[in-house]
Design an enzyme around this catalytic site. Structure first.
Site, short mmCIF file in Angstrom:
data_model
loop_
_atom_site.label_atom_id
_atom_site.label_comp_id
_atom_site.label_asym_id
_atom_site.label_seq_id
_atom_site.Cartn_x
_atom_site.Cartn_y
_atom_site.Cartn_z
CB CYS A 181 31.25 -25.20 25.60
SG CYS A 181 32.63 -24.06 25.65
CD GLU A 182 32.59 -21.70 19.07
OE1 GLU A 182 33.19 -20.61 18.95
OE2 GLU A 182 31.76 -22.12 18.22
CG HIS A 183 35.26 -21.34 23.87
ND1 HIS A 183 34.43 -20.46 24.54
CD2 HIS A 183 35.45 -20.82 22.63
CE1 HIS A 183 34.15 -19.44 23.75
NE2 HIS A 183 34.73 -19.64 22.59
CG HIS A 184 36.68 -25.51 27.60
ND1 HIS A 184 35.96 -24.36 27.83
CD2 HIS A 184 37.96 -25.22 27.94
CE1 HIS A 184 36.77 -23.40 28.28
NE2 HIS A 184 37.98 -23.90 28.37
CD GLN B 141 23.50 -19.37 27.65
OE1 GLN B 141 24.25 -20.07 28.33
NE2 GLN B 141 22.54 -18.65 28.20
CB CYS C 37 33.59 -25.15 30.21
SG CYS C 37 32.49 -23.77 29.86
#
Length: 213
Positions: free
Chosen positions: A102-105, A143, A173
């Site tokens: 996941c690029e956010h976390h 995703q 996440c």
């Protein structure tokens, strides 16, 4: 494949046109390791203690492997095994393992991809479809974008009558932080051509949900 992140090496394992990466660019590993050593200090840990001495280097190598999709060209993977074939029914490859970040976390998400296409005079070697999934998944991702990238790559490269992609994943996440919902699964889908039609889409969904006897 680009070799920016990896050294040349003699013990390459080339399986079906897909190179296993076992050795890395020492300068890049050192740079990333230095940052992770500082992160360990910021977290209140002692990076010099026995259990953590090699951790920054291990993390650096793991990150390079988990994001090695940046060095792969998914279209080239498909182009390497295209064949002329007058087959016009649905081709389905289901239960393809997906592992991504996941690029956010920068926490993993993982699950399965189910992919189908209806050929228009050309088919592709079946092993190349999971390779395409991996090439896009081994990057920092969301995703939704991953689903669209797989669909678009197959559509643009093979020019089939239609493409269907469904991905089901668990996101750490969500499981480990935030809402902490351990049993939630995220499903995304993307379709082109004939798969936009309800009848074709229903056949695809039936095939990926059924079990072989």
């Amino acid at each position: 494949m680009s070799n920016e992140n990896y050294d040349k090496y003699d013990d390459e394992e080339d399986v079906d046109g897909y190179i296993k990466i076992d050795r890395y660019n020492p300068e890049l590993i050192n740079n990333i390791s230095t940052h992770y050593k500082d992160i360990l200090k910021q977290l209140g840990e002692d990076p010099e203690r026995e259990g953590l001495l090699k951790t920054p280097e291990r993390v650096a190598k793991a990150l390079l492997y988990l994001t090695h999709g940046y060095d792969l060209n998914p279209k080239d993977i498909l182009e390497s095994a295209k064949f002329t074939e007058e087959y016009s029914q649905m081709v389905v490859v289901k239960d393809i393992e997906v592992y991504s970040m996941c690029e956010h976390h920068m926490l993993p998400f993982f699950g399965k991809a189910h992919i189908a296409y209806i050929p228009n005079g050309q088919v592709v070697g079946l092993s190349k479809i999971p390779r395409v999934v991996d090439a896009f998944a081994r990057r920092l991702q969301v995703q939704e974008r991953l689903t669209n990238q797989i669909r678009d790559c197959i559509q643009e490269t093979l020019q089939p009558i239609g493409v269907g992609v469904v991905i089901e994943c668990r996101h750490l996440c969500m499981c480990m932080r935030g809402v902490q919902k351990q049993n939630s699964v995220t499903t995304t889908s993307a379709f082109t051509g004939e798969f936009i039609k309800e009848k074709t889409r229903a056949e695809f969904l039936h095939l990926i949900s059924s079990k072989l006897s």
